[in-house]
Design an enzyme around this catalytic site. Structure first.
Site, PDB file in Angstrom:
ATOM      1  N   CYS A  16      14.546  -6.120  12.374  1.00 30.35           N
ATOM      2  CA  CYS A  16      15.302  -6.445  13.589  1.00 30.35           C
ATOM      3  C   CYS A  16      15.348  -5.227  14.504  1.00 30.35           C
ATOM      4  CB  CYS A  16      16.716  -6.907  13.240  1.00 30.35           C
ATOM      5  SG  CYS A  16      17.701  -5.611  12.446  1.00 30.35           S
ATOM      6  N   CYS A  19      16.597  -1.890  13.265  1.00 31.95           N
ATOM      7  CA  CYS A  19      15.639  -1.055  12.524  1.00 31.95           C
ATOM      8  C   CYS A  19      14.865  -0.142  13.473  1.00 31.95           C
ATOM      9  CB  CYS A  19      14.657  -1.931  11.749  1.00 31.95           C
ATOM     10  SG  CYS A  19      15.398  -2.972  10.487  1.00 31.95           S
ATOM     11  N   CYS A  83     -25.016  18.559  -4.233  1.00 30.99           N
ATOM     12  CA  CYS A  83     -24.305  19.177  -5.356  1.00 30.99           C
ATOM     13  C   CYS A  83     -22.805  19.054  -5.154  1.00 30.99           C
ATOM     14  CB  CYS A  83     -24.707  20.632  -5.524  1.00 30.99           C
ATOM     15  SG  CYS A  83     -24.181  21.668  -4.135  1.00 30.99           S
ATOM     16  N   CYS A  86     -21.115  20.219  -1.968  1.00 33.81           N
ATOM     17  CA  CYS A  86     -21.183  19.292  -0.827  1.00 33.81           C
ATOM     18  C   CYS A  86     -19.989  18.346  -0.826  1.00 33.81           C
ATOM     19  CB  CYS A  86     -22.475  18.478  -0.864  1.00 33.81           C
ATOM     20  SG  CYS A  86     -23.988  19.447  -0.811  1.00 33.81           S
ATOM     21  N   ASP A 495       4.816  -6.434 -26.167  1.00 32.44           N
ATOM     22  CA  ASP A 495       5.669  -7.594 -25.954  1.00 32.44           C
ATOM     23  C   ASP A 495       5.274  -8.658 -26.982  1.00 32.44           C
ATOM     24  OD1 ASP A 495       7.505  -9.296 -24.533  1.00 32.44           O
ATOM     25  OD2 ASP A 495       5.759 -10.320 -23.712  1.00 32.44           O
ATOM     26  N   ASP A 689       2.477  -9.171 -20.260  1.00 31.24           N
ATOM     27  CA  ASP A 689       1.712 -10.200 -19.557  1.00 31.24           C
ATOM     28  C   ASP A 689       1.458  -9.872 -18.096  1.00 31.24           C
ATOM     29  OD1 ASP A 689       4.116 -10.619 -18.317  1.00 31.24           O
ATOM     30  OD2 ASP A 689       4.547 -12.527 -19.288  1.00 31.24           O
ATOM     31  N   ASP A 693       6.890  -8.441 -17.468  1.00 33.27           N
ATOM     32  CA  ASP A 693       7.012  -7.080 -17.993  1.00 33.27           C
ATOM     33  C   ASP A 693       6.644  -6.014 -16.960  1.00 33.27           C
ATOM     34  OD1 ASP A 693       7.627  -8.070 -20.613  1.00 33.27           O
ATOM     35  OD2 ASP A 693       5.520  -8.575 -20.813  1.00 33.27           O
TER      36      ASP A 693
END
Length: 794
Positions: A16, A19, A83, A86, A495, A689, A693
């Protein structure tokens, strides 16, 4: 007085006008800043005094008050790197640009990944900065285009190598005369004949080294090209000087080193050719993944079935997939029934039954039925594309072990040049006073034997091969740092539901009457929890009707409450019953027995009165005991974390061989439990999963998502195990150990090669051409060693 500069910063998180006003006020209080923040465009327009503040300070201020600064990511193919010096140079230059938050330049993949503020700098400017310091860059090419470029590059390198070898071969014969006294035609020893062969090698075939050296020196850097150009030029021009001394003096025996300069360039080109060929094999894993994709799709348009390239499929298209064909893109079954082999994505070997409404994963195989599907995700949004992206980003990322090599590479070339100068002075003053030739030979040997290439390739090539090897087995590391840290794990937290167990529980016992079961199933129908699905399936099997639910509320870690008609239903654990003052003492004996057997028992109350118990069992995965055994053999402490009560949890743990159990844990408490283990000084890996978690996965040292390989799982963790195969967890740790061991071998030999080679060359114990051969092959040996990871047994 410093000149006022302007910047535009994208701001995220504004909701809004308050902010935008807040951000504007805070910025305008900064010394030397005038800001206007526009809520509609979500941008901050800023005039600032660079003598008093910087864009980085302004961005940090925005983030400190709770908003985000918009950044974008771009990847470039970088051309011209030879190399580690670089890649380090380009990375430093990019990182110093205003608006660049992060720059990662990878020598092995010849790419740059940059995170930047698009309001302050754009892609063309970034490319311009790379070009200004002597390299080239272009937006990352599609795989086919990049492969074509690689093939073209290899062909050009091969042609130059052959021409250089043919011109250098006669000069090699002159070297054999010096070494073994061989008889060859006198023309070969003529200085002007040697000059005619060496010159095109030095200035046509070897011109790339001069160009690279000039661009680097012009911009205050130094790389391998500088060493090669200096060393070969010294040999060439000293030989030319000796050749001129023969003019008018036919009896003079010149000391020529044309063969040294030409053979050095040829050997370096040979090493680079072998290195490029070997590096192309490190991306084999991505090629395999891309080749899994269907090439064409059968689309229905205007009532007709037509075959189109899979790239032309758009979201919403209806496709026909016949038995034996690959599912072209991600989608949903609209019509028909079939079974689909999803092993390449999920790791599940048994084909999955599909019917109308079932989700489909692109690139999986339709087994035995013709179906009509609707495309829901295409192109870069498909599951396979997400997997390829993760592997690409991991292969292009840097592991912490590479930091030391990068720092050393940045100072390497100037130090080597200094050592070469000191070597020359010591030889000409102390070792053989006044003798220019041996001093020159020793200093040339120092210049050509030292090369930062091996240091630069030591880590990224191993990361590329290691992450690719893991991906072939269904293990996705999101970055090199995660691959490195995985081998440090000391504890694994697993888990229970869906990780150790199959996540598809079934009702095994029910205590109560039919009316209670009907109300129980009706209440649970509103839940997506696996236990609820088991209860609903049980009621369906018993042909019970479902009643309309007026209200439903899931209580995390306790159970559910629902309103069915005029009845209040509670289903859950002892905590839920206590919270609602329900007396369930009569069920305690049955509950205890079910829990001893490893079953999840739930109490049922109707209108505040205890009415029954339902027991649900979730069987363990067949490979769980073996996986946990392997984790223990690797020296890890294995811990099971679950919301189940202590008895049920212990019963499951006993079946799979886990000694440490943390039970009765609410979802929001899992992260705290992981933190407690970390406070004991343990490096912790959390396996879950990837959704419920997520907080625990985020706080763990390494989060491992195990599931279907969907975008959610990939985003939630540092490592994703495609499918539900627990044995991939110890495999992931083995791959990490093998990769880190390989990196350390590479770094040891790269450091050791230069540490031993430079003093030997300075002592005059190496002919320049031998030093050049050793330098050329050092990079090849590092890449070849990394490729051994493709054959490692896991």
């Amino acid at each position: 007085m410093s000149e006022v500069k302007h910047a535009t910063i994208g701001v995220t998180g504004m909701t809004c006008a308050a902010c935008s006003n807040r951000i504007e006020k805070v910025l305008n209080k900064m010394d030397g800043v005038e800001a206007q923040v526009n809520l509609t465009t979500e941008k901050a327009s800023i005039d600032y005094n660079p003598g008093k503040t910087s864009v980085e300070d302004i961005s940090e201020k925005i983030e400190n008050i709770g908003y985000g600064v918009l950044t974008e990511k771009v990847e470039f193919d970088v051309l011209g790197m030879t190399c580690a010096a670089c890649s380090t140079r380009i990375e430093k230059v990019l990182s110093k640009q205003p608006g660049v938050k992060m720059a990662n330049v990878n020598l092995a993949t010849e790419s740059a990944a940059i995170e930047y503020n698009p309001g302050m700098i754009d892609e063309s400017s970034l490319i311009g900065k790379i070009q200004k310091i002597g390299y080239d860059a272009k937006p990352k090419a599609e795989k086919q285009e990049k492969q074509t470029h690689k093939e073209k590059q290899l062909k050009q390198m091969k042609t130059k190598l052959i021409v250089s070898a043919l011109l250098s071969l006669p000069l090699l014969l002159t070297m054999l005369v010096h070494l073994f006294g061989m008889d060859i035609p006198p023309i070969f020893m003529n200085p002007w004949f040697q000059f005619s062969l060496a010159t095109p090698v030095q200035f046509i075939i070897g011109w790339q080294f001069y160009v690279g050296a000039y661009k680097n020196l012009r911009n205050g850097g130094a790389n391998m090209d500088v060493l090669v150009a200096l060393g070969t030029s010294a040999a060439y021009f000293y030989s030319l000087y000796e050749a001129f001394k023969t003019i008018g003096n036919p009896g003079y025996m010149p000391h020529l080193y044309f063969e040294t300069s030409a053979i050095l360039i040829t050997l370096i080109l040979f090493g680079k050719y072998l290195e490029t060929r070997a590096k192309s094999q490190t991306t084999l894993a991505i090629s395999k993944l891309i080749n899994l994709q269907a090439k064409e799709a059968r689309v229905t348009r205007n009532g007709e079935e037509i075959m189109v390239p899979v790239e032309e499929v758009i979201v919403g298209d209806h496709l026909i997939v016949k038995p034996g064909e690959k599912i072209p893109v991600d989608g949903m079954v609209v019509k028909g029934r079939t079974s689909v082999d999803e092993a390449m994505i999920t790791g599940e070997s048994i084909p999955i039954e599909k019917e109308a409404g079932s989700n489909l994963i692109g690139s999986t195989i339709n087994k035995n039925g013709s179906i009509e599907m609707e495309a829901t995700k295409v192109g870069k949004d498909t599951a396979l594309a997400s997997i390829v992206k993760v592997v690409e980003e991991a292969q292009g990322s840097k592991a912490p072990l590479q930091r030391l090599a990068d720092v050393i590479s940045g100072y390497f070339v100037p130090i080597v040049i200094g050592i070469a100068v000191i070597t020359f002075m010591i030889w000409i003053i102390f070792v053989q006073p006044g003798q220019f030739e041996p001093a020159l030979v020793a200093s040339i040997a120092v210049l050509v034997i030292a090369c930062p290439c091996a240091l630069g390739l030591a880590t990224p090539t191993s990361i590329m091969v290691g992450t690719g090897r893991a991906a072939e087995d269904g293990i996705l590391f999101k970055g090199g740092e995660h691959l490195e840290r995985t081998h440090e794990l000391e504890a694994i937290v697993l888990d229970k539901t869906g990780t150790i167990t199959k996540g598809k529980p079934e009702v095994t016992e029910f205590i109560g009457n039919e009316e209670t079961l009907k109300l129980l199933a009706s209440a649970e129908k509103g839940s997506e929890h696996p236990l609820a699905e088991a209860i609903v399936a049980y009621a369906t099997e018993n042909s019970l009707p479902f009643l309309e639910v007026d209200a439903f509320n899931a209580i995390p870690g306790r159970g559910i409450e629902a309103t069915v008609g005029e009845k209040q239903i509670l289903v859950g654990n002892r905590k839920l019953m206590r919270d609602h003052q329900v007396n369930a003492v009569d069920a305690e004996e049955a509950m205890a027995q079910f829990e001893i057997e490893g079953k999840t028992a739930m109490l049922i109350a109707i209108n505040g009165e205890y009415r029954g118990v339902v027991a649900v069992a979730d069987t363990i995965k067949e490979t769980a005991p073996e996986a946990i055994k392997q984790l223990k053999e690797q020296g890890l402490e294995v811990i099971m974390l679950t919301g189940d009560n202590e008895r049920t949890a212990q019963a499951i743990a006993k079946q799979v061989g886990i000694d440490t159990v943390i039970a009765s844990v609410l979802p929001e408490e899992k992260a705290d439990k992981v933190k407690e283990i970390q406070l004991r000084g343990k490096k912790v890996g959390m396996v879950g999963d990837g959704v419920n978690d997520a907080p625990a996965l985020a706080i763990a040292d390494i989060g491992i998502a195990i599931g279907t390989g969907t975008e959610v799982a990939i985003e939630a963790a540092d490592v994703t195990i495609l499918g539900g195969e627990l044995l991939l967890i110890p495999k992931a740790i083995k791959i990490s150990h093998a990769t880190i061991r390989n990196i350390r071998q590479n770094l040891f030999w790269a450091f050791g090669y230069n540490t031993a080679g430079i003093p030997i060359a300075a002592a005059g114990l190496l002919a320049p051409w031998v030093a050049g051969a050793a330098m050329a092959l050092s990079s090849v040996s590092v890449v070849t060693n990394a490729l051994r990871l493709k054959r490692v047994k896991i």
